[in-house]
Design a protein around this motif. Structure first.
Motif, PDB file in Angstrom:
ATOM      1  N   ARG A   7       0.819  -1.207   0.000  1.00 34.12           N
ATOM      2  CA  ARG A   7       0.000   0.000   0.000  1.00 34.12           C
ATOM      3  C   ARG A   7       0.857   1.263   0.000  1.00 34.12           C
ATOM      4  O   ARG A   7       1.922   1.302   0.627  1.00 34.12           O
ATOM      5  CB  ARG A   7      -0.914   0.011   1.232  1.00 34.12           C
ATOM      6  CG  ARG A   7      -2.049  -0.993   1.146  1.00 34.12           C
ATOM      7  CD  ARG A   7      -3.123  -0.720   2.173  1.00 34.12           C
ATOM      8  NE  ARG A   7      -2.670  -0.939   3.538  1.00 34.12           N
ATOM      9  CZ  ARG A   7      -3.450  -0.794   4.610  1.00 34.12           C
ATOM     10  NH1 ARG A   7      -4.704  -0.406   4.459  1.00 34.12           N
ATOM     11  NH2 ARG A   7      -2.972  -1.019   5.823  1.00 34.12           N
ATOM     12  N   THR A   8       0.381   2.257  -0.704  1.00 33.12           N
ATOM     13  CA  THR A   8       0.998   3.574  -0.641  1.00 33.12           C
ATOM     14  C   THR A   8       0.519   4.227   0.643  1.00 33.12           C
ATOM     15  O   THR A   8      -0.681   4.412   0.853  1.00 33.12           O
ATOM     16  CB  THR A   8       0.601   4.435  -1.857  1.00 33.12           C
ATOM     17  OG1 THR A   8       1.071   3.803  -3.052  1.00 33.12           O
ATOM     18  CG2 THR A   8       1.202   5.829  -1.766  1.00 33.12           C
ATOM     19  N   VAL A  37      -1.517   7.039   7.102  1.00 35.93           N
ATOM     20  CA  VAL A  37      -0.860   6.560   8.326  1.00 35.93           C
ATOM     21  C   VAL A  37      -0.458   7.678   9.274  1.00 35.93           C
ATOM     22  O   VAL A  37      -0.072   7.419  10.412  1.00 35.93           O
ATOM     23  CB  VAL A  37       0.383   5.702   7.988  1.00 35.93           C
ATOM     24  CG1 VAL A  37      -0.016   4.466   7.196  1.00 35.93           C
ATOM     25  CG2 VAL A  37       1.429   6.523   7.234  1.00 35.93           C
ATOM     26  N   ALA A  38      -0.533   8.937   8.809  1.00 42.25           N
ATOM     27  CA  ALA A  38      -0.131  10.060   9.657  1.00 42.25           C
ATOM     28  C   ALA A  38      -0.924  11.301   9.277  1.00 42.25           C
ATOM     29  O   ALA A  38      -1.120  11.576   8.089  1.00 42.25           O
ATOM     30  CB  ALA A  38       1.362  10.333   9.526  1.00 42.25           C
ATOM     31  N   SER A  57      -8.371   4.375  10.613  1.00 45.89           N
ATOM     32  CA  SER A  57      -7.911   3.414  11.622  1.00 45.89           C
ATOM     33  C   SER A  57      -6.401   3.196  11.618  1.00 45.89           C
ATOM     34  O   SER A  57      -5.825   2.787  12.630  1.00 45.89           O
ATOM     35  CB  SER A  57      -8.627   2.074  11.424  1.00 45.89           C
ATOM     36  OG  SER A  57      -8.384   1.563  10.118  1.00 45.89           O
ATOM     37  N   ASP A  58      -5.728   3.458  10.495  1.00 46.71           N
ATOM     38  CA  ASP A  58      -4.273   3.250  10.416  1.00 46.71           C
ATOM     39  C   ASP A  58      -3.467   4.487  10.784  1.00 46.71           C
ATOM     40  O   ASP A  58      -2.229   4.430  10.823  1.00 46.71           O
ATOM     41  CB  ASP A  58      -3.878   2.827   8.992  1.00 46.71           C
ATOM     42  CG  ASP A  58      -4.433   1.470   8.602  1.00 46.71           C
ATOM     43  OD1 ASP A  58      -4.664   0.657   9.524  1.00 46.71           O
ATOM     44  OD2 ASP A  58      -4.644   1.227   7.400  1.00 46.71           O
ATOM     45  N   ALA A  59      -4.159   5.610  11.017  1.00 45.46           N
ATOM     46  CA  ALA A  59      -3.462   6.887  11.140  1.00 45.46           C
ATOM     47  C   ALA A  59      -3.113   7.262  12.578  1.00 45.46           C
ATOM     48  O   ALA A  59      -3.895   7.042  13.508  1.00 45.46           O
ATOM     49  CB  ALA A  59      -4.304   7.995  10.527  1.00 45.46           C
ATOM     50  N   THR A  60      -1.926   7.865  12.723  1.00 48.17           N
ATOM     51  CA  THR A  60      -1.503   8.474  13.972  1.00 48.17           C
ATOM     52  C   THR A  60      -1.667   9.983  13.851  1.00 48.17           C
ATOM     53  O   THR A  60      -1.259  10.570  12.843  1.00 48.17           O
ATOM     54  CB  THR A  60      -0.028   8.146  14.285  1.00 48.17           C
ATOM     55  OG1 THR A  60       0.117   6.730  14.401  1.00 48.17           O
ATOM     56  CG2 THR A  60       0.416   8.812  15.575  1.00 48.17           C
ATOM     57  N   ALA A  61      -2.278  10.613  14.853  1.00 47.82           N
ATOM     58  CA  ALA A  61      -2.476  12.058  14.846  1.00 47.82           C
ATOM     59  C   ALA A  61      -1.288  12.753  15.489  1.00 47.82           C
ATOM     60  O   ALA A  61      -0.749  12.282  16.501  1.00 47.82           O
ATOM     61  CB  ALA A  61      -3.753  12.415  15.595  1.00 47.82           C
ATOM     62  N   VAL A  74       5.773   6.915   6.236  1.00 52.23           N
ATOM     63  CA  VAL A  74       5.072   7.717   5.235  1.00 52.23           C
ATOM     64  C   VAL A  74       5.798   7.641   3.886  1.00 52.23           C
ATOM     65  O   VAL A  74       6.991   7.950   3.800  1.00 52.23           O
ATOM     66  CB  VAL A  74       4.956   9.190   5.691  1.00 52.23           C
ATOM     67  CG1 VAL A  74       4.415  10.062   4.557  1.00 52.23           C
ATOM     68  CG2 VAL A  74       4.062   9.295   6.918  1.00 52.23           C
ATOM     69  N   ASP A  75       5.064   7.231   2.840  1.00 48.93           N
ATOM     70  CA  ASP A  75       5.630   7.189   1.482  1.00 48.93           C
ATOM     71  C   ASP A  75       5.501   8.529   0.770  1.00 48.93           C
ATOM     72  O   ASP A  75       6.366   8.910  -0.016  1.00 48.93           O
ATOM     73  CB  ASP A  75       4.917   6.121   0.642  1.00 48.93           C
ATOM     74  CG  ASP A  75       5.150   4.719   1.151  1.00 48.93           C
ATOM     75  OD1 ASP A  75       6.314   4.396   1.450  1.00 48.93           O
ATOM     76  OD2 ASP A  75       4.178   3.946   1.264  1.00 48.93           O
ATOM     77  N   VAL A  76       4.394   9.228   1.006  1.00 46.45           N
ATOM     78  CA  VAL A  76       4.139  10.486   0.312  1.00 46.45           C
ATOM     79  C   VAL A  76       3.268  11.366   1.199  1.00 46.45           C
ATOM     80  O   VAL A  76       2.373  10.877   1.888  1.00 46.45           O
ATOM     81  CB  VAL A  76       3.471  10.243  -1.062  1.00 46.45           C
ATOM     82  CG1 VAL A  76       2.187   9.443  -0.933  1.00 46.45           C
ATOM     83  CG2 VAL A  76       3.217  11.561  -1.797  1.00 46.45           C
ATOM     84  N   VAL A  77       3.563  12.666   1.184  1.00 47.84           N
ATOM     85  CA  VAL A  77       2.834  13.627   2.007  1.00 47.84           C
ATOM     86  C   VAL A  77       1.907  14.456   1.130  1.00 47.84           C
ATOM     87  O   VAL A  77       2.320  14.991   0.093  1.00 47.84           O
ATOM     88  CB  VAL A  77       3.800  14.571   2.751  1.00 47.84           C
ATOM     89  CG1 VAL A  77       3.024  15.648   3.514  1.00 47.84           C
ATOM     90  CG2 VAL A  77       4.685  13.785   3.707  1.00 47.84           C
TER      91      VAL A  77
END
Length: 353
Positions: A7-8, A37-38, A57-61, A74-77
């Protein structure tokens, strides 16, 4: 670089309405291909609210943008901040070696855009200005028709874009407001596409301002070989938002919402008169909410970014760096002709006027 079969993994910077729409549009894509993820905001509370609202559900705040850039997963912002914040956010993310998709316009001046692109080139990472229009199926078909010269040689492009805009980012000078950079830029990018990415020989603009920012404008781009684009934009009322590209043997019409379209009509006069209309409905899913019209179409752009990462590209062929520079040059010239000077650009603007 995102690896095939994995996954990206996206990081999101800025938790405004467009970032919400981007996150919702991602849910139209295969779950095994994309995830967030972020998420970074100006406060941890804002970031967590974003994560909870969109069920990420996969993300950190995070309560800062820097923490997103530092997250090695993180692959891309995706940067969905105000126009005035783009440059600093992009440069910091690039310095951290991050791939970036940044909302348009990249910068408030040509100088800012060049600085960002030079840094991306130095860091050898993927960097793209988010002109989502370029990834709609209508635009793909449009490019095919232009390449095949189905309407002959393109001589004239006309387009309009009008909205009733009252958001602070649209009307406040300190926030990089004005409707040229908010919606007029979409007309400019289409004109460049229509004329094979040539640079105009002459740019002429008239319009009016309110509280220091442009509220409406009429822009003429004169290209070589007696070719011309006529672009009208305003932030006072809605227009049909259509675009027409005229050639020597017919024309191509995007009848409405040209910057996020579903329909393209081709009218050919030679060798035989013929009309052909094609429609590509934008994917959607029950239960998804979007703040802006047709934002579900952001899924096309997100999918294209993944493909670029899988191929190891630093530039997207649909929105290359040189095109972003050309758009910035046109926007800056129009802005200065209309007398708009942002606090962040005034020193450089004064040297050019």
């Amino acid at each position: 670089m995102a690896k095939s079969g994995k996954r990206t993994r996206w990081g999101v910077v800025g938790c405004g309405m467009i970032s919400e729409d981007m996150a919702s549009a991602m849910k139209l894509l295969p779950e095994e291909e994309h995830t967030i993820v972020a998420v970074g905001a100006s406060s941890l509370e804002k970031a967590q609210k974003f994560v909870d609202k969109l069920s990420l559900s996969d993300a950190t705040a995070y309560g800062s943008y820097s923490e997103v850039y530092a997250n090695k997963d993180v692959d891309v912002v995706y940067i969905g901040l105000l126009n005035t914040q783009h440059k600093d956010a992009v440069l910091e993310a690039l310095e951290a070696g991050r791939n970036i998709l940044c909302e348009k316009p990249l910068g408030l001046s040509v100088k800012e855009v060049r600085e960002m692109i030079d840094k991306a080139r130095e860091k050898k990472v993927f960097f793209m200005e988010a002109y989502w229009s370029r990834f709609f199926p209508v635009y793909k078909k449009l490019k095919e028709e232009l390449k095949e010269k189905s309407i002959g040689d393109v001589m004239l492009m006309q387009g309009d874009y009008g909205i009733d805009g009252t958001l602070p980012r649209q009307v406040e000078l300190e926030l990089g407001g004005g409707f040229l950079y908010d919606i007029g830029c979409y007309l400019v990018q289409l004109a460049l596409l229509a004329f094979n990415h040539d640079k105009p020989e002459r740019i002429t603009a008239v319009g009016w301002k309110r509280d220091g920012v442009d509220n409406a404008g009429s822009v003429t781009l004169k290209f070589s070989g007696e070719r011309m684009a006529q672009l009208l934009y305003n932030g006072n009322f809605y227009t049909k938002n259509q675009a027409v590209i005229y050639g020597t043997k017919g024309h191509l019409l995007i009848p409405e919402e040209f910057n996020h379209p579903e329909t393209l009509t081709k009218y050919v006069t030679e060798p035989n008169e013929k009309t052909e209309t094609n429609k590509w409905p934008i994917p959607n899913k029950e239960g998804l909410h979007f703040n802006f019209g047709h934002s579900n179409g952001l899924c096309y752009e997100l999918a294209a970014v993944r493909e670029c990462l899988l191929k190891g590209l630093t530039e997207c062929p649909e929105v290359p760096w040189e095109e972003s520079i050309t758009i910035a040059e046109i926007l800056e010239e129009v802005r200065l002709q209309l007398g708009v000077k942002y606090p962040q650009t005034k020193k450089d603007d004064d040297k050019k006027c």
